[in-house]
Design an enzyme around this catalytic site. Sequence first.
Site, mmCIF file in Angstrom:
data_model
loop_
_atom_site.group_PDB
_atom_site.id
_atom_site.type_symbol
_atom_site.label_atom_id
_atom_site.label_comp_id
_atom_site.label_asym_id
_atom_site.label_seq_id
_atom_site.Cartn_x
_atom_site.Cartn_y
_atom_site.Cartn_z
ATOM 1 N N LYS A 53 0.841 -1.205 0.000
ATOM 2 C CA LYS A 53 0.000 0.000 0.000
ATOM 3 C C LYS A 53 0.872 1.248 0.000
ATOM 4 O O LYS A 53 0.618 2.210 -0.732
ATOM 5 C CB LYS A 53 -0.955 -0.028 1.206
ATOM 6 C CG LYS A 53 -2.091 -1.029 1.007
ATOM 7 C CD LYS A 53 -2.860 -1.383 2.273
ATOM 8 C CE LYS A 53 -3.843 -2.512 1.940
ATOM 9 N NZ LYS A 53 -4.508 -3.084 3.124
ATOM 10 N N GLN A 97 -5.017 -1.844 9.228
ATOM 11 C CA GLN A 97 -4.876 -3.182 8.653
ATOM 12 C C GLN A 97 -5.491 -4.224 9.591
ATOM 13 O O GLN A 97 -5.202 -4.250 10.780
ATOM 14 C CB GLN A 97 -3.386 -3.473 8.407
ATOM 15 C CG GLN A 97 -3.109 -4.750 7.641
ATOM 16 C CD GLN A 97 -3.618 -4.729 6.204
ATOM 17 O OE1 GLN A 97 -3.665 -3.685 5.554
ATOM 18 N NE2 GLN A 97 -4.030 -5.875 5.709
ATOM 19 N N ASP A 120 -11.515 2.231 3.493
ATOM 20 C CA ASP A 120 -11.854 0.803 3.404
ATOM 21 C C ASP A 120 -13.354 0.612 3.157
ATOM 22 O O ASP A 120 -13.792 -0.473 2.775
ATOM 23 C CB ASP A 120 -11.524 0.115 4.736
ATOM 24 C CG ASP A 120 -10.257 -0.721 4.683
ATOM 25 O OD1 ASP A 120 -9.943 -1.244 3.599
ATOM 26 O OD2 ASP A 120 -9.607 -0.848 5.737
HETATM 27 N N1 GUN Z 1 -6.917 -7.214 5.734
HETATM 28 C C1 GUN Z 1 -7.174 -7.980 4.631
HETATM 29 N N2 GUN Z 1 -7.863 -7.276 3.711
HETATM 30 C C2 GUN Z 1 -8.047 -6.044 4.236
HETATM 31 C C3 GUN Z 1 -8.686 -4.874 3.756
HETATM 32 O O1 GUN Z 1 -9.245 -4.813 2.657
HETATM 33 N N3 GUN Z 1 -8.656 -3.805 4.590
HETATM 34 C C4 GUN Z 1 -8.067 -3.850 5.810
HETATM 35 N N4 GUN Z 1 -8.100 -2.747 6.560
HETATM 36 N N5 GUN Z 1 -7.474 -4.912 6.291
HETATM 37 C C5 GUN Z 1 -7.460 -6.010 5.503
#
Ligand code: GUN
Length: 285
Positions: A53, A97, A120
């Site tokens: 990211k 995350q 998200d």
């Molecule tokens: N962990 C796995 N996929 C995601 C996601 O799309 N967003 C977040 N915040 N954590 C994750």
Amino acid sequence: MSAQVIDGKLISDTIREEIKADVASLLEKGIRPGLAVVLVGEDPASQVYVRNKAKACEDLGFYSEVHRLSAETTQDELLQLIDKLNGQASIHGILVQLPLPKHLEEKPVIDAISVVKDVDGFHPINVGNLMIGDDSLLPCTPAGCIELLKRTGNSPAGKHAVVIGRSNIVGKPVSLLLLRENATVTICHSRTPNLPEVAREADIVVAAVGVPKMVKRDWVKPGAVVIDVGINRLPDGKLCGDVDYDDVAEVAGWITPVPRGVGPMTITMLMANTLKAAKRTNGIQ
Ligand code: GUN
């Protein structure tokens, strides 16, 4: 018949070029989209996702901050950081995350993120806006699935879509997005009887169950579009989806591979959401 492959990496690269062009015009106005990523603990998979990211931010000219917190971080400390990021003008998007270490509760953390910075799309207000069809920040993987369909000329309008899986992160939101795109939607799950028969009715199958190679060729109507959201690691270390790719590719009209299918779209849609949040904050359409 052999299915046409939906190249998620190629489509993701195209969208990233569109985002770059938008960022360039924002920079001229003195606005740089900013994303804060919060990682608590040392989960190896999460560390990889967070690195990717941050890299995407760098590639697209976004400002980014990665907050790596120790596995012993308390709920209060995490909430304090979110509060600070909510008030920070250089940050337009906040992503915590998941999963969090076991001693931390996810829900109060998600609820604490400012609705306008919730890139998200997990905050209950954004989920509610999706439900009623109002403008909102959309969850990244579901939004990526819709982009893959539209950008390969497989518009969901008038189609029967069968979604396998009902998670809050993928199954439910992708169902609502398909409905918003005027598909007729059936949501299946572990208690659905005759799952293969139901799936075989679909013009579009979205598999999001987390069971390796569950969807077989006799689950798929010839010519159907198959979107595989699964990312499973096999004992030999290889990745595979929820769809038995080699088997299903012989009957489907279109299919996403794993990797290079839905996966690359998730981070790209996160970037698109951060750009959208930055534009909205600054009153730009
Ligand atoms: N962990 C796995 N996929 C995601 C996601 O799309 N967003 C977040 N915040 N954590 C994750």
